[in-house]
Design a protein around this motif. Structure first.
Motif, PDB file in Angstrom:
ATOM      1  N   GLY A   1      45.020  30.424  72.235  1.00  0.00           N
ATOM      2  CA  GLY A   1      44.726  29.517  71.121  1.00  0.00           C
ATOM      3  C   GLY A   1      43.262  29.097  71.048  1.00  0.00           C
ATOM      4  N   LYS A   2      42.580  29.210  72.181  1.00  0.00           N
ATOM      5  CA  LYS A   2      41.168  28.799  72.189  1.00  0.00           C
ATOM      6  C   LYS A   2      40.222  29.937  71.818  1.00  0.00           C
ATOM      7  N   ILE A   3      40.740  31.138  71.754  1.00  0.00           N
ATOM      8  CA  ILE A   3      39.906  32.288  71.396  1.00  0.00           C
ATOM      9  C   ILE A   3      39.809  32.345  69.886  1.00  0.00           C
ATOM     10  N   GLU A   4      38.659  32.006  69.341  1.00  0.00           N
ATOM     11  CA  GLU A   4      38.525  31.976  67.871  1.00  0.00           C
ATOM     12  C   GLU A   4      38.108  33.315  67.292  1.00  0.00           C
ATOM     13  N   ASN A   5      37.168  33.992  67.969  1.00  0.00           N
ATOM     14  CA  ASN A   5      36.543  35.162  67.345  1.00  0.00           C
ATOM     15  C   ASN A   5      36.639  36.389  68.238  1.00  0.00           C
ATOM     16  N   ALA A   6      37.399  37.388  67.796  1.00  0.00           N
ATOM     17  CA  ALA A   6      37.465  38.678  68.499  1.00  0.00           C
ATOM     18  C   ALA A   6      38.222  39.640  67.604  1.00  0.00           C
ATOM     19  N   GLY A   7      37.806  40.913  67.594  1.00  0.00           N
ATOM     20  CA  GLY A   7      38.484  41.911  66.771  1.00  0.00           C
ATOM     21  C   GLY A   7      39.866  42.224  67.301  1.00  0.00           C
ATOM     22  N   ALA A   8      39.933  42.610  68.576  1.00  0.00           N
ATOM     23  CA  ALA A   8      41.224  42.858  69.218  1.00  0.00           C
ATOM     24  C   ALA A   8      41.203  42.185  70.577  1.00  0.00           C
ATOM     25  N   ILE A   9      42.319  41.573  70.910  1.00  0.00           N
ATOM     26  CA  ILE A   9      42.422  40.808  72.156  1.00  0.00           C
ATOM     27  C   ILE A   9      43.469  41.483  73.037  1.00  0.00           C
ATOM     28  N   PHE A  10      43.064  41.862  74.256  1.00  0.00           N
ATOM     29  CA  PHE A  10      43.942  42.549  75.198  1.00  0.00           C
ATOM     30  C   PHE A  10      44.285  41.562  76.310  1.00  0.00           C
TER      31      PHE A  10
ATOM     32  N   PRO B   1      35.881  44.898  63.737  1.00  0.00           N
ATOM     33  CA  PRO B   1      34.565  44.329  63.388  1.00  0.00           C
ATOM     34  C   PRO B   1      33.620  44.307  64.602  1.00  0.00           C
ATOM     35  N   THR B   2      32.391  44.761  64.399  1.00  0.00           N
ATOM     36  CA  THR B   2      31.396  44.818  65.478  1.00  0.00           C
ATOM     37  C   THR B   2      30.273  43.823  65.219  1.00  0.00           C
ATOM     38  N   ASN B   3      29.401  43.696  66.231  1.00  0.00           N
ATOM     39  CA  ASN B   3      28.141  42.973  66.053  1.00  0.00           C
ATOM     40  C   ASN B   3      28.328  41.512  65.653  1.00  0.00           C
ATOM     41  N   GLY B   4      29.349  40.879  66.181  1.00  0.00           N
ATOM     42  CA  GLY B   4      29.569  39.460  65.918  1.00  0.00           C
ATOM     43  C   GLY B   4      30.283  39.158  64.610  1.00  0.00           C
ATOM     44  N   THR B   5      30.647  40.199  63.848  1.00  0.00           N
ATOM     45  CA  THR B   5      31.265  39.949  62.540  1.00  0.00           C
ATOM     46  C   THR B   5      32.750  39.583  62.645  1.00  0.00           C
ATOM     47  N   ALA B   6      33.299  39.595  63.872  1.00  0.00           N
ATOM     48  CA  ALA B   6      34.686  39.117  64.025  1.00  0.00           C
ATOM     49  C   ALA B   6      34.807  37.640  63.648  1.00  0.00           C
ATOM     50  N   ARG B   7      33.675  36.943  63.502  1.00  0.00           N
ATOM     51  CA  ARG B   7      33.705  35.567  62.975  1.00  0.00           C
ATOM     52  C   ARG B   7      34.324  35.528  61.580  1.00  0.00           C
ATOM     53  N   PHE B   8      34.163  36.614  60.829  1.00  0.00           N
ATOM     54  CA  PHE B   8      34.660  36.588  59.440  1.00  0.00           C
ATOM     55  C   PHE B   8      35.301  37.891  58.986  1.00  0.00           C
ATOM     56  N   SER B   9      35.323  38.922  59.852  1.00  0.00           N
ATOM     57  CA  SER B   9      35.929  40.199  59.457  1.00  0.00           C
ATOM     58  C   SER B   9      37.141  40.509  60.331  1.00  0.00           C
ATOM     59  N   SER B  10      37.884  41.522  59.908  1.00  0.00           N
ATOM     60  CA  SER B  10      39.166  41.828  60.533  1.00  0.00           C
ATOM     61  C   SER B  10      39.257  43.303  60.875  1.00  0.00           C
TER      62      SER B  10
END
Lengths: 426, 426
Positions: free
Chosen positions: A334-343, A364-373
């Protein structure tokens, strides 16, 4: 592999926009393909791929023949991977809905597939059958009726195409494949030629020319996001096995000299162990030169004072891939806000997601997981709003609509309502 | 208004990329705001808006005072519109899901709101309270915890902001508003300054400088699509009332000299009647010069041989707004492939959707309805894939994952699996 304080680290890799020469070259290719069609496509294929291509479209016979060339274990594995990817993406499907209101008004959202999608598949060493599945299957699950593929003939030296790519395409259900690559392929897909009908969206990775061409045709067609170099962040505590952590970091580092592999931990002991393990495992890797460069330039072990600080660092990096190798990974999810895929957990090594489990590996690469999927079924759907106002609904609400229109100084908007109310004697 | 054969018509309006000077000016503004923060923001505000702005953030007192300045009928109408918009967008909400598999594997999609979103609201004549609602409410329904607004102080001549905009923002729930416009506002939202914390996404319309600035910061933050000039297509048969058709065409034409209003019909009689009606109604419009220019340059009545041909023309144009004023509009809905918003029947005039019914009025323009959608809740959500493989899941599938990795020449990927299987004695 350097060990640094998390608070002192930042990862900066610039987005690649190409040189002026590359940009001009791409513009010229697109313009000529737009004007001259197949003629220009053949010209550039001869120039860049050194192939005098015959039919642009790959014959069904060549696709059938590809099956003879691939190993049985490959075929079995790719079939099961395709089934898993399909099952995962089926769960993302969405449906048109309508809301019927008591006054007779009907509002809704029509959710429908794009009509025609082009998947670009690079040639050479970057020709990955797994990427064919990851690009094609979400479009197919969305219901896109026409999915076509373009891939350079240079893949196999002459004008034969890598059989693994053809088999992956066939297994995913693609039958319309063109032997054309580079910016000329993107232009042909966007504008159409005598042989290739234009598409509504182009997806798939490619070199800098392909990326620039996609940027150029965006607006004429839709495109997926332009992928940057790959990244992994492993957030680990003292329970993590340093062998696993090191192996996973290296699996990312071998992709590309610009790939980034980062361990974040509060355990100095783990940090030291992983550093040694990375060096040891690196020695015997076939792609050691690439992986070593990546570890040297973009790899790091970030030491934190606590798991909480580690989580903050993860959210700031917003990595493409994140592995949680901590005692209770679900408890911090629940504390992980930004990541493309979480293992999560010791057995969820990143290649599980790259190839097989079902979720998409286009992330999403290069920090864009803040707003991309991750690439997903929605990327191949379009929505239309639906508005049906009944006579009653308009009589009840027309006055308020006119008020709002007139406050914005748009009298013709108000009159479009008024002409109807008048006819009803209001 | 010209009447032409549908088969002979095409609508071409180029996307505005700005002049070289405009592009360079925008790059300089962004760079200075990035380096100098508030100082640069104040400098450009003084230069372009001719306002020496005090506090950048609008005080709560100014928002409260705005309520004193707006009329009661406006407040009532905007409250009801906001409730309708919220209700429609609530139906688009989505939820995180997980798929628990018998071997202990868990796959899923985390669906969560962006953390911070900036809404740009233009000043001057293009300051539309309805657009505030349409941009803010979907973000709010998505669950975005921080929604901030930026709007130029020039709106009201000095550094007071248009009270209708402030009331719309307050009604939508925005409390953090900055008096800054243009490219400097976009730069401040993207990179942050001493006064303005950076956001993850910027939405909202603006002039060419705002549009260019959004293109420039795309990648650092997400942006919405750049809106082109507005369009309406009315597909009508002989049952349509020419007064209604003409009024609806004009409600689009009054927006902008580059707006396009098109009637498609197989009825020559209706075509003639609408042509006369447009001329008649145009005469008394306050925005006659704009509407007349739009009708002259981009308006047309397309004659078809049949309703079927009309539907094909609609799908080719892929209009932003489509009105179906035919006898049984729902019966042809399945054939309409491309349109941003579809209005069915005589009482569903386009302003119903612009202001009040609930669906969003921010729609794909310039033929992009082929692959784009109205602004919606998804635009403010991001997804993360979740992958948890259990020990059993990895033991059962590890071999196949290694096969696929090795076929792609990625040995370190295979070894990340192998190191785990070995530890388990496999």
């Amino acid at each position: 592999m350097r060990i640094v304080k998390a608070s002192e680290f930042s990862l900066k890799r610039e987005v690649e926009y190409g040189s002026l020469e590359q940009n001009l070259a791409v513009k010229e290719i697109i313009e000529r393909v737009r004007l001259e069609g197949d003629l220009a496509v053949r010209h550039y294929t001869e120039k860049f791929d050194r192939v005098a291509v015959g039919e642009l479209r790959v014959e069904q016979e060549e696709i059938r023949a590809a099956y003879e060339k691939v190993e049985a274990d490959f075929l079995e594995a790719i079939r099961e991977a395709a089934a898993n990817i399909r099952a995962f993406h089926e769960k993302q499907k969405r449906h048109t809905w309508m809301d019927l209101q008591p006054d007779g008004a009907i509002l809704g959202q029509l959710i429908r597939p794009l009509r025609r999608v082009g998947v670009y598949v690079p040639g050479g060493k970057a020709a990955y059958p797994s990427s064919v599945l990851m690009n094609v299957i979400p479009a197919q699950v969305a219901g896109v009726p026409e999915i076509v593929m373009a891939t350079p003939p240079a893949t196999a030296g002459e004008d034969g195409i890598n059989p693994y790519i053809l088999v992956a395409a066939a297994e995913a259900g693609v039958r319309e494949i063109y032997r054309v690559g580079g910016a000329q392929a993107v232009a042909a897909l966007a504008y159409g030629t005598e042989s290739i009908a234009p598409v509504d969206k182009i997806v798939g990775p490619g070199n800098i020319y392909v990326a620039l061409a996609k940027r150029n045709v965006y607006g004429v067609v839709d495109i997926d996001s332009i992928a940057g170099p790959s990244e992994i962040v492993v957030l680990a505590d003292e329970t993590a096995d340093p062998l696993f952590v090191a192996a996973d970091l290296l699996s990312q580092a071998e992709h590309d000299e610009m790939a980034s592999a980062i361990l974040i931990t509060a355990s100095e002991r783990l940090a030291d162990q992983v550093r040694s393990e990375v060096e040891r495992q690196l020695e015997s890797l076939p792609r050691k030169p690439i992986a070593a460069r990546s570890i040297e330039d973009y790899g790091a072990i970030l030491l934190t004072d606590s798991l909480e600080e580690g989580i903050r660092a993860v959210n700031q990096l917003a990595p493409e891939h994140l592995e949680l190798m901590v005692g209770s990974p679900f408890e911090i999810l629940g504390k992980i806000e930004n990541a493309g895929a979480i293992f999560l957990g010791d057995y969820s090594s990143e290649p599980v997601g790259d190839y097989f489990a079902g979720p998409n590996h286009i992330l999403p690469t290069n920090g864009t997981a803040r707003f991309s999927s991750p690439l997903n079924v929605d990327d191949f759907l379009k929505k239309s709003s639906l508005i049906h106002y009944s006579r009653d609904a308009l009589l009840n609400n027309g006055g308020k609509i006119m008020t709002l229109a007139r406050h914005e100084g748009l009298e013709a908007h108000a009159r479009a309502i008024e002409v109807r109310l008048r006819k009803e004697g209001k």
